[in-house]
Write a protein that holds these residues in place. Structure first.
Motif, mmCIF file in Angstrom:
data_model
loop_
_atom_site.group_PDB
_atom_site.id
_atom_site.type_symbol
_atom_site.label_atom_id
_atom_site.label_comp_id
_atom_site.label_asym_id
_atom_site.label_seq_id
_atom_site.Cartn_x
_atom_site.Cartn_y
_atom_site.Cartn_z
ATOM 1 N N ALA A 1 0.864 -1.352 -0.063
ATOM 2 C CA ALA A 1 0.002 -0.018 -0.055
ATOM 3 C C ALA A 1 1.012 1.343 -0.084
ATOM 4 O O ALA A 1 1.747 1.098 0.647
ATOM 5 N N ILE A 2 0.278 2.244 -0.756
ATOM 6 C CA ILE A 2 1.085 3.515 -0.791
ATOM 7 C C ILE A 2 0.678 4.393 0.330
ATOM 8 O O ILE A 2 -0.561 4.522 0.370
ATOM 9 N N PRO A 3 1.291 4.784 1.277
ATOM 10 C CA PRO A 3 0.644 5.677 2.370
ATOM 11 C C PRO A 3 0.079 7.082 2.181
ATOM 12 O O PRO A 3 0.471 7.586 0.882
ATOM 13 N N GLY A 4 -1.032 7.268 2.600
ATOM 14 C CA GLY A 4 -1.748 8.404 2.494
ATOM 15 C C GLY A 4 -2.818 8.348 0.912
ATOM 16 O O GLY A 4 -3.043 9.513 0.767
ATOM 17 N N THR A 5 -2.794 7.269 0.421
ATOM 18 C CA THR A 5 -3.648 7.107 -0.751
ATOM 19 C C THR A 5 -4.903 6.277 -0.616
ATOM 20 O O THR A 5 -5.775 6.193 -1.639
ATOM 21 N N GLY A 6 -5.195 5.682 0.557
ATOM 22 C CA GLY A 6 -6.269 4.886 0.346
ATOM 23 C C GLY A 6 -6.167 3.736 -0.197
ATOM 24 O O GLY A 6 -5.901 2.359 0.465
ATOM 25 N N ASP A 7 -6.253 3.391 -1.628
ATOM 26 C CA ASP A 7 -6.064 2.239 -2.218
ATOM 27 C C ASP A 7 -5.097 2.023 -3.070
ATOM 28 O O ASP A 7 -5.005 1.208 -3.953
ATOM 29 N N GLY A 8 -4.229 3.299 -3.180
ATOM 30 C CA GLY A 8 -2.947 3.083 -4.146
ATOM 31 C C GLY A 8 -1.983 2.026 -3.521
ATOM 32 O O GLY A 8 -1.743 1.567 -2.493
ATOM 33 N N ARG A 9 -1.306 1.440 -4.698
ATOM 34 C CA ARG A 9 -0.329 0.357 -4.602
ATOM 35 C C ARG A 9 0.648 0.510 -5.369
ATOM 36 O O ARG A 9 0.595 0.787 -6.726
ATOM 37 N N ALA A 10 1.913 -0.273 -4.921
ATOM 38 C CA ALA A 10 3.225 -0.196 -5.746
ATOM 39 C C ALA A 10 3.344 -1.531 -5.951
ATOM 40 O O ALA A 10 3.114 -2.292 -5.040
ATOM 41 N N TYR A 11 3.896 -1.892 -6.990
ATOM 42 C CA TYR A 11 3.971 -3.227 -7.488
ATOM 43 C C TYR A 11 5.623 -3.739 -7.836
ATOM 44 O O TYR A 11 6.197 -2.711 -8.605
ATOM 45 N N VAL A 12 6.055 -4.603 -7.395
ATOM 46 C CA VAL A 12 7.399 -5.175 -8.167
ATOM 47 C C VAL A 12 7.009 -6.516 -8.739
ATOM 48 O O VAL A 12 6.495 -7.557 -8.061
ATOM 49 N N HIS A 13 7.490 -6.510 -9.936
ATOM 50 C CA HIS A 13 7.315 -7.951 -10.642
ATOM 51 C C HIS A 13 8.596 -8.630 -10.631
ATOM 52 O O HIS A 13 9.642 -8.332 -11.383
ATOM 53 N N THR A 14 8.671 -9.877 -9.907
ATOM 54 C CA THR A 14 9.879 -10.637 -9.755
ATOM 55 C C THR A 14 10.246 -11.309 -10.901
ATOM 56 O O THR A 14 11.609 -11.829 -11.096
ATOM 57 N N ARG A 15 9.309 -11.659 -11.644
ATOM 58 C CA ARG A 15 9.835 -12.365 -13.014
ATOM 59 C C ARG A 15 9.850 -11.625 -14.297
ATOM 60 O O ARG A 15 8.968 -10.922 -14.407
ATOM 61 N N PRO A 16 11.015 -11.720 -14.849
ATOM 62 C CA PRO A 16 11.503 -10.753 -15.774
ATOM 63 C C PRO A 16 10.816 -10.957 -17.104
ATOM 64 O O PRO A 16 10.381 -12.388 -17.219
ATOM 65 N N ASP A 17 10.636 -10.211 -17.971
ATOM 66 C CA ASP A 17 10.081 -10.346 -19.551
ATOM 67 C C ASP A 17 11.371 -10.837 -20.131
ATOM 68 O O ASP A 17 12.130 -10.129 -20.348
ATOM 69 N N THR A 18 11.135 -11.818 -20.849
ATOM 70 C CA THR A 18 12.397 -12.373 -21.603
ATOM 71 C C THR A 18 11.959 -12.428 -23.124
ATOM 72 O O THR A 18 12.684 -12.945 -23.879
ATOM 73 N N GLU A 19 10.874 -11.589 -23.653
ATOM 74 C CA GLU A 19 10.307 -12.062 -24.943
ATOM 75 C C GLU A 19 11.427 -11.253 -26.024
ATOM 76 O O GLU A 19 11.306 -11.862 -27.041
ATOM 77 N N SER A 20 12.193 -10.392 -25.523
ATOM 78 C CA SER A 20 12.829 -9.767 -26.592
ATOM 79 C C SER A 20 14.386 -10.256 -26.527
ATOM 80 O O SER A 20 15.202 -9.840 -27.138
#
Length: 252
Positions: A189-208
């Motif tokens: 959760a992002i403090p002070g936003t109510g429902d805002g969120r930050a995300y980290v995607h641990t699996r890389p995109d390897t399409e390229s």
């Protein structure tokens, strides 16, 4: 959708947004989807059509005495967020950090993204253009930078008129919906936003052919939806995306 006899006419829904691209990197364009929800609205019309009409109240109503004394003082420009953000929206974007380089692709022009330019960041620009018109798109401010050859950041502030619908909330909700469906995602959760969120995607995109890691953040403040996108060839930490998200929200 089939018509229901006796159902009231509705304002045409702009339809679901197109598949959204989550940002540009030096290596690839990563894609995410944004889905509009219309089923609930249709169900409401069906239920309402089957109900008996509610009797109207009598036209004559008792006269209410007007309260005496002064009303509440209007908010100052500093306190009224709507007034604050009616000016140059670019002034609310985070400043580029010291030593940052220009992005390889400069989004928009002079810190602004037109509706057409914003729609072009989606996989189906024509569909998104139509959707954003229905969502009462007003304007979008954008900034982007690189800290080295692989680490890139893009931040967008998308403002809506919100005369008919809370489109900023819808935009942030859609961003969160699809971010949470990315494989290997972690969120906070992002403090002070109510429902805002930050995300980290641990699996890389390897399409390229190159592993590209990503992180993102979605929140809204009033009539503004905030979008943050980070890409790197190395894993991105929670601290990096949360720092950007908290500082950007703090400027709104």
């Amino acid at each position: 959708m089939s018509e229901v006899a006796g159902a009231p006419e509705s304002v045409p829904d702009p339809g679901p947004p197109a598949v959204r691209r989550s940002g540009r990197t030096t290596l690839l364009i990563a894609a995410a989807a944004v889905l509009g929800v219309v089923a609930g609205t249709c169900t409401g019309y069906v239920i309402q059509a089957g109900r008996r009409p509610t009797p109207l109240p009598p036209l004559s109503q008792p006269v209410l005495a007007q309260a005496k004394g002064k009303g509440p003082e209007p908010l100052s420009a500093a306190q009224d967020r709507r007034v604050r953000t009616d000016g140059d929206l670019r002034a609310f974007l985070l400043k580029r950090p010291s030593g940052a380089q220009d992005p390889l692709f400069e989004p928009g022009h002079d810190g602004w993204m037109s509706l057409a330019e914003y729609a072009e960041t989606f996989k189906k620009p024509a569909n998104e253009f139509k959707y954003e018109i229905g969502a009462e798109f007003r304007r979008a401010a954008v900034t982007a930078w690189r800290l080295d050859d692989t680490y890139s950041v893009e931040i967008r502030l998308v403002q809506y008129r919100q005369e008919e619908r809370l489109a900023a909330a819808d935009s942030a909700e859609n961003g969160r919906y699809w971010a949470e469906r990315e494989a290997g995602s972690r969120s906070w959760a992002i403090p002070g936003t109510g429902d805002g969120r930050a995300y980290v995607h641990t699996r890389p995109d390897t399409e390229s052919g190159v592993s590209v890691y990503s992180a993102e953040a979605h929140a809204r403040r009033g009539d503004i939806a905030m979008e943050i996108w980070i890409y790197d060839t190395k894993p991105i930490s929670k601290e990096k995306v949360m720092d950007l998200a908290k500082r950007q929200v703090g400027r709104l």
